[in-house]
Write an enzyme that holds these catalytic residues in place. Structure first.
Site, PDB file in Angstrom:
ATOM      1  CB  SER A  96       2.207 -17.502   8.625  1.00 60.20           C
ATOM      2  OG  SER A  96       2.619 -16.406   9.426  1.00 60.20           O
ATOM      3  CE  LYS A  97       7.316 -18.145   2.905  1.00 55.55           C
ATOM      4  NZ  LYS A  97       6.314 -17.561   2.002  1.00 55.55           N
ATOM      5  NE  ARG A  98       2.771 -12.144   8.226  1.00 59.05           N
ATOM      6  CZ  ARG A  98       1.483 -12.377   8.417  1.00 59.05           C
ATOM      7  NH1 ARG A  98       0.898 -11.923   9.493  1.00 59.05           N
ATOM      8  NH2 ARG A  98       0.766 -13.038   7.542  1.00 59.05           N
ATOM      9  CB  SER A  99       5.201 -18.158  13.179  1.00 61.18           C
ATOM     10  OG  SER A  99       3.859 -18.044  12.774  1.00 61.18           O
ATOM     11  N   GLY A 100       8.249 -16.791  12.411  1.00 63.81           N
ATOM     12  CA  GLY A 100       9.683 -16.849  12.657  1.00 63.81           C
ATOM     13  C   GLY A 100      10.223 -18.266  12.801  1.00 63.81           C
TER      14      GLY A 100
END
Ligand code: GLU
Length: 443
Positions: free
Chosen positions: A210-214
């Site tokens: 996800s976006k949080r995975s950087g």
């Protein structure tokens, strides 16, 4: 019955790599089975759906070459949905229920609920085998917010039925939706499609990508980075599927032949950017120099020179972004006259260096002048190296000093390809002119 698959993206966000992989597997399965592949834009969530996301998704699918045989926009089917809902209500498979509104306090709304027979539902998943759910707890669940506004589960089932979808291939996050959708199917008297739920794409921490995975999750970000569609398809295919042998590189046509649902794995596939880039390098190298130069896509730059430099760039760049960076750093001297700095040219602080450097460059000039044109780096090296080696013997700063002066005179850069490669790319005339300029700077 001929196979018919679909990708059913909701245009509520950018075109995600997970959606691209689901689309690819649907496409591959359809083509392998000589069936058809459809795109259905599920845009009934009016608040969250955006035209720009739809455009991006469709552009992305076209860029990947996942051409659809049929295109449907769910929002254009609302009257058909209302008709099917009315049918269910008429034969008492569903009913209207007046309930307090969740969004408008004090008001009531008429929702439609399905009469849930309340039993366990078993379906076969092509990847996971039989899956059983007890649906009693769902109760008479809501299938429409109003008699003309069905929820997602109803719209999916209605559209799959009308389109004649035979195989529903989608992300495993939809497994828990399947029993509910099967109950709706049964109420509508629709045939049950085959199901295949694909493993998720995970990040390095094994969390859902996800976006949080950087890391970039949007297909178009990889395109902007200079990843080829062939590479992304190739990489995405192997992220969750294997060919059963150790082949690593597949064109889309080859994937269509090799693909099978049996070889889709159950466990999540971990996204590996480096692996993607190395697959991309393979597909970049497979381009001929002309196509490669065009794909680098820099306007106003000597395109013939880009073509000549292509083999050099292919050796090192993994993406077209890296290729462009090379052209504006190490290879910049191929496109612009060097700006020489005297102290850099005479780097070795030996006494009388200016004189020695001038002497060396002069001698090299005569050797370059008689090189054949065009010349290869190997030919240039063969002609010039003996002189550089002789200098070494004489102990005047050595071969390194001679080669440095030559390379710097040609490039004006601290870092560049070796002087022989530069001579071959620049051509004799340009090379000699640059050395003359260096000689003028010394005297
Ligand atoms: N629109 C759903 C989604 O974007 C897909 C529904 C389906 O594949 O059944 O997740």
């Amino acid at each position: 019955m001929p196979v018919k698959t679909r990708i059913a993206p909701s245009p509520t966000g950018r075109f995600h790599i997970g959606t691209a992989r689901t689309a690819l597997f649907n496409y591959l399965y359809a083509k392998k089975s000589r069936g058809s592949f459809c795109i259905r834009i599920e845009d009934t969530d009016k608040e969250r759906s955006k035209a720009e996301y739809e455009t991006e998704i469709l552009e992305g699918l076209a860029w990947l070459g996942l051409e659809a045989d049929e295109f449907v926009r769910q929002s254009e089917r609302v009257s058909r949905h209302a008709e099917l809902l009315a049918g269910l209500i008429a034969n008492d498979a569903a009913y209207i229920s007046r309930e307090p509104s969740k969004s408008d306090e004090g008001k009531t709304v008429e929702v439609v609920r399905l009469r849930n027979p309340g039993r366990s539902v078993t379906f076969h998943d092509e990847i996971r085998g039989d899956i059983t759910f007890d649906t009693t707890e769902l109760g008479d669940f809501v299938i429409a917010r109003t008699t003309s506004d069905p929820i997602y589960h109803f719209a999916v089932v209605a559209d799959d039925m009308d389109m004649g979808i035979t195989h529903v291939i989608r992300g495993e996050d939809h497994i828990s939706n399947t029993p509910r959708q099967i109950l709706i199917q049964e109420a509508l008297g629709a045939p049950r499609p085959a199901y295949a739920h694909l493993p998720l794409i995970l990040d390095e921490k094994r969390a859902k990508m996800s976006k949080r995975s950087g890391q970039a999750t949007a297909v178009m970000d990889y395109r902007a980075e200079g990843v080829l569609p062939e590479a992304l398809n190739n990489y995405l295919a192997l992220l969750g599927w294997n060919p059963g042998d150790d082949r690593e590189f597949f064109s889309l046509a080859e994937l269509c032949e090799a693909f099978s649902l049996e070889r889709v794995q159950k466990s999540g596939g971990v996204w590996n950017r480096d692996k993607l880039f190395s697959v991309n390098q393979h597909w970049m190298r497979a381009l001929d120099d002309e196509t490669f130069a065009k794909a680098i896509g820099i306007d106003g730059v000597d395109s013939a020179m880009i073509r000549k430099a292509a083999p050099l760039v292919k050796e090192r760049a993994h993406t077209f972004k890296e290729a462009r960076e090379m052209l504006s750093t190490d290879l910049q001297c191929l496109f612009a006259e060097p700006i020489l700095v005297r102290e850099s040219l005479l780097r070795k602080e030996l006494p009388d260096r200016a004189h020695l450097t001038a002497e060396a460059l002069q001698k090299l000039t005569t050797l370059i002048a008689v090189l054949p044109e065009p010349t290869t780096p190997a030919r240039a090296k063969e002609a010039l190296m003996p002189y550089a080696d002789r200098e070494e013997e004489k102990g005047k700063g050595g071969r390194g000093a001679v080669l440095w002066a030559l390379r710097y005179a040609l490039s004006g850069q601290e870092r560049s390809p070796d002087p022989f490669t530069l001579i071959s790319l620049l051509g004799k005339e340009d090379a000699l002119r640059r050395i003359d300029a260096a000689l003028a700077l010394i005297s």
